[in-house]
Design an enzyme around this catalytic site. Structure first.
Site, short mmCIF file in Angstrom:
data_model
loop_
_atom_site.label_atom_id
_atom_site.label_comp_id
_atom_site.label_asym_id
_atom_site.label_seq_id
_atom_site.Cartn_x
_atom_site.Cartn_y
_atom_site.Cartn_z
N SER A 24 -5.85 7.60 1.86
CA SER A 24 -5.05 6.23 2.73
C SER A 24 -3.99 7.42 3.49
O SER A 24 -4.13 8.79 3.37
CB SER A 24 -4.80 5.23 2.21
OG SER A 24 -4.15 4.13 2.97
N ASN A 25 -3.39 6.20 3.85
CA ASN A 25 -2.41 7.11 4.83
C ASN A 25 -0.53 6.09 5.34
O ASN A 25 -1.52 4.91 4.02
CB ASN A 25 -2.60 6.92 6.63
CG ASN A 25 -2.84 6.11 7.24
OD1 ASN A 25 -2.10 4.72 6.49
ND2 ASN A 25 -4.00 5.61 7.27
#
Ligand code: CTP
Length: 214
Positions: A24-25
């Site tokens: 993810s981020n």
């Protein structure tokens, strides 16, 4: 004119290796959330497709929580068809594990070189399916911000793109502040100046309303 129907995407996506591990981020979803609130406040009919986030529910905005890029694409498609404008502020993960596991892998069994594949480019796909919708993209960049954003604007056939300098301290991902420039199809650049994300969201929505729906 009838109510403007607006689709906003927000937040990150998560691409799972197994039920407890993912790519993810650090996107918090705040930028899209504030844009959805600002669009609602000027009387637009707003739907928001949002990846995993801690933000509270927004009254008066139809919200569709999703997890992965694929789910975000599927949630967006039918809403996009009914919309006048798409504001694609989600930080979609670019890659995902090719072979996600249904059960948690034991540490000793974790694949240290997992095969990845690209996620669908949601904005590009919706752009290829567009009728009369206005498409607003975001470009999160740490260098050559304006040039890279211009390239994405052309490549994804957008009406405009918000160039978002995520390399600046206290700006961008997970911060309450941001610095954005709006780049239009014909090359015009509007500097929205650094400000709190709620202030920038109002400036952005007011600009879009005046430019495309006045
Ligand atoms: N985007 C998307 N689907 C993806 C990746 C990005 O719809 N799989 C959208 C983003 O929401 C944003 C725009 O495309 O509006 C540009 O995203 P960005 O991450 O800046 O660029 P990428 O297209 O991923 O290209 P690169 O990572 O090479 O900069």
């Amino acid at each position: 004119m009838n109510k403007i129907k607006c689709l906003v995407t927000a937040g990150p996506t998560r691409e799972y290796f197994d039920p407890v591990r993912f790519i993810s981020n650090p996107s918090s979803g705040k930028t899209g959330w504030h844009i959805a609130a600002a669009a609602r406040n000027i009387g637009w009919d707003v739907s928001m497709v949002i990846g995993p986030s801690q933000l509270p529910k927004l009254d008066g905005v139809q919200t569709f929580p999703v997890t992965s890029a694929q789910e975000m694409l599927e949630a967006c498609r039918p809403i996009f068809r009914q919309s006048h404008i798409l504001i694609m502020s989600a930080a979609v993960s670019d890659v995902r594990p090719k072979y996600p596991l249904p059960q948690k892998a034991k540490k000793a069994d974790i694949d240290l070189h997992p095969e990845l594949e690209r996620t669908p480019d949601i904005l590009k796909i919706l752009s290829s399916e567009k009728e009369n919708q206005i498409l607003v993209g975001f470009a999160a960049e740490t260098e050559n911000v304006i040039e890279s954003a211009k390239k994405k604007l052309a490549d994804k056939n957008l009406d405009c793109i918000v160039a978002n300098a995520v390399g600046i301290e206290n700006c961008g991902f997970a911060s309450d502040y941001n610095k954005i420039d709006m780049i239009l199809k014909r090359g015009e650049i509007v500097d929205f100046k650094a400000a709190r994300k709620d202030v920038l969201a109002r400036r952005l929505v007011d600009f879009l309303a005046a430019r495309f729906f006045a």
